[in-house]
Design an enzyme around this catalytic site. Structure first.
Site, PDB file in Angstrom:
ATOM      1  N   LEU A 140      21.543  -8.546  63.978  1.00 39.10           N
ATOM      2  CA  LEU A 140      22.588  -9.500  63.605  1.00 39.10           C
ATOM      3  C   LEU A 140      22.390 -10.885  64.225  1.00 39.10           C
ATOM      4  O   LEU A 140      22.666 -11.895  63.565  1.00 39.10           O
ATOM      5  CB  LEU A 140      23.957  -8.930  63.977  1.00 39.10           C
ATOM      6  N   ILE A 143      20.795 -13.458  62.103  1.00 33.64           N
ATOM      7  CA  ILE A 143      21.632 -14.112  61.105  1.00 33.64           C
ATOM      8  C   ILE A 143      22.548 -15.142  61.763  1.00 33.64           C
ATOM      9  O   ILE A 143      22.773 -16.221  61.226  1.00 33.64           O
ATOM     10  CB  ILE A 143      22.497 -13.067  60.351  1.00 33.64           C
ATOM     11  N   GLU A 144      23.064 -14.802  62.923  1.00 34.48           N
ATOM     12  CA  GLU A 144      24.052 -15.658  63.576  1.00 34.48           C
ATOM     13  C   GLU A 144      23.433 -16.918  64.190  1.00 34.48           C
ATOM     14  O   GLU A 144      23.951 -18.014  64.009  1.00 34.48           O
ATOM     15  CB  GLU A 144      24.782 -14.864  64.663  1.00 34.48           C
ATOM     16  N   SER A 145      22.368 -16.747  64.946  1.00 39.84           N
ATOM     17  CA  SER A 145      21.876 -17.865  65.759  1.00 39.84           C
ATOM     18  C   SER A 145      20.355 -17.969  65.802  1.00 39.84           C
ATOM     19  O   SER A 145      19.842 -18.797  66.554  1.00 39.84           O
ATOM     20  CB  SER A 145      22.377 -17.703  67.195  1.00 39.84           C
ATOM     21  N   TYR A 248      26.497 -12.833  53.890  1.00 46.76           N
ATOM     22  CA  TYR A 248      26.305 -12.387  55.274  1.00 46.76           C
ATOM     23  C   TYR A 248      25.619 -11.026  55.349  1.00 46.76           C
ATOM     24  O   TYR A 248      24.579 -10.872  55.986  1.00 46.76           O
ATOM     25  CB  TYR A 248      27.675 -12.342  55.970  1.00 46.76           C
TER      26      TYR A 248
END
Length: 507
Positions: A140, A143-145, A248
């Site tokens: 994850l 995807i986030e950072s 997402y």
């Protein structure tokens, strides 16, 4: 016949006696013998196997695929370990194909992200397995950072897991003048997995939990309720949601597919060993970041990559950050070098609290710094003033030996306010204008108005009396415009009262 019955009875008694002293897994759950010590009971409890309760349920096709025969050999690298722990159903959609194409067409970007994840993946996978959560959640942060702990979004979300300030505080992530735990590797991972577990408990579906992580649990709950009222589907793909949230889960699925089969997407994953990258080291005294890096024999950049919560601060305050992370081998090096260190003080910085509101130049002069250094070290932007009570990092005086106190290191805040220029202005009082009325009208304190005019706070001004006010430039300009507007309207009225002269007719 009697002998046969006696033999059977003896055999039954013997089997019963054996069962009462069985030492297998089933015996662990029985009551401990009266002679067992508390240490033995604790050990037995620690090694109790997890036995599911309730009725047996058939496993799904996804579970059968992800929980096949357990491999005897340990995974050779972290990627293989992640693949073995997949536990979420695959999402098949055109959006997934679109994101696969997007990532696979950027191999350099994927390589940078995956190389950056080298420091953190083992710890995240360990935490997921400890909580019995699907291992693809370790992907994850891609995807986030892009696995950048210093990442900050336009909405002020920060860190590897991109926590908003309020959500971070809800999950006990400290945010003060000296550290931001939303960037901390251990604290942010703990909080993110806590949050994801909570969301899964709310929605009972990992796709919906991920949508709520991105969009907010309230938004997802309202979207589900809306579809329920309309008789529509309640799955992730059925909900109406913003474009970012709709992409997402497909993004995560695309990365999962690439990790599962990198060759199919013309991608190369860097080798990341299935072993810890870092270990924690206790800090007992304030210590400069540069000195830690020197004693640990690592670069400052590598140290900050593992300890990003302090940002660019030059010192670690032991009262607020009692542990640091160091590469596995360098942790021992640091501890040995610290024992032999004879170079004087460990910290050359301390915390100073502003006694009153002042501008950065004045604050810097009081503590013996340049204004540029004061702004740089404490991240003070231009055109602001420092409010009274703010905590700032300043050079540590030679005679000061004490470390920064716990309540300061753990709660110190830097509060800034816009820097406005006040100018003395004379304003005519209106009928029945008082100190309080004038203060309310121009948004200043009544005590200040009373002080400027040498009157009491309950005083009432005479109509037309000139009142001294110290106002910001913009407020003063507004007053001048109003005054000019009144003069202009008055002159217009005066001109309108003058009768035009009739001209005589020309012959």
């Amino acid at each position: 016949m009697k002998f046969f019955k006696l033999a059977c009875l003896s055999g039954l008694l013997w089997l019963t006696g054996c069962a009462s002293f069985t030492t297998g897994p089933d015996a662990i759950h029985g009551p401990a013998p009266a002679s067992a010590t508390s240490g033995q009971r604790a050990t037995d409890a620690a090694y109790s196997p997890l036995i599911p309760s309730g009725q047996l349920q058939p496993i799904t096709a996804a579970q059968a695929a992800s929980r096949a025969v357990t491999e005897l050999a340990a995974p050779t690298d972290i990627w293989e370990r992640i693949r073995r722990g997949y536990g979420m159903p695959n999402l098949e959609s055109e959006l997934v194909r679109d994101r696969e194409q997007w990532y696979s067409s950027r191999p350099d970007y994927i390589l940078r992200m995956t190389e950056r994840s080298n420091k953190y993946l083992f710890h995240i996978v360990e935490e997921l397995e400890r909580r019995n959560m699907p291992s693809e959640l370790a992907l994850l942060p891609f995807i986030e950072s892009a696995f950048n702990p210093q990442a900050v979004s336009s909405a002020k979300a920060a860190g590897m897991w991109q926590f908003m300030p309020a959500t971070g505080k809800h999950f006990d992530l400290k945010q003060n003048a000296f550290r931001d735990d939303r960037r901390d590797v251990l604290a942010s991972t703990r909080a993110a997995l806590d949050y994801l577990q909570k969301l899964y408990g709310m929605f009972g579906d990992w796709d919906l939990a991920l949508a709520a992580y991105n969009w907010g649990e309230g938004s997802v709950g309202r979207a589900i309720a809306k579809n329920k009222r309309a008789g529509l589907g309640l799955a992730y793909t059925d909900l109406t949601m913003p474009a970012e949230t709709r992409l997402y889960v497909p993004k995560l699925q695309a990365v999962k597919n690439i990790v599962s089969n990198p060759q199919a997407f013309n991608t190369r994953l860097p080798l990341i060993g299935n072993h810890p990258y870092f270990q924690t080291v206790d800090i007992k005294h304030d210590i400069d970041v540069a000195l830690v890096a020197k004693l640990a024999e690592v670069t400052v950049e590598d140290f900050k990559a593992l300890n990003p919560s302090g940002g660019s601060r030059p010192v670690i305050l032991a009262a607020g950050t009692p542990q640091i992370l160091l590469p596995w081998d360098n942790a021992i090096i640091f501890q040995n070098n610290l024992k032999d260190f004879n170079g004087g003080r460990l910290a050359s910085w301390t915390v100073w609290r502003a006694p009153s509101t002042m501008n950065p130049a004045e604050a810097a002069k009081r503590v013996g710094m340049t204004e540029a250094d004061m702004r740089s070290i404490n991240k003070i932007p231009p055109r602001v003033v420092i409010r009274a009570g703010s905590s700032l990092l300043v050079p540590r005086p030679t005679q000061l030996d004490a470390d920064v106190a716990v309540h300061v290191a753990d709660n110190g805040q830097l509060t800034l306010a816009p820097d406005v220029i006040l100018k003395r202005t004379l304003i005519k009082a209106r009928k029945k204008d008082s100190v309080a009325r004038m203060a309310s009208r121009y948004r200043v304190s009544a005590a200040s108005v009373a002080e400027w005019n040498n009157v009491s706070a309950a005083a009432v001004f005479k109509a037309g009396q000139k009142v001294v006010m110290f106002l910001p430039v913009r407020a003063k300009t507004l007053v001048q415009r109003k005054t000019a507007g009144k003069r202009m309207s008055a002159s217009k009225q005066a001109r309108s009262k003058v009768k035009p002269t009739r001209l005589a007719k020309q012959p």
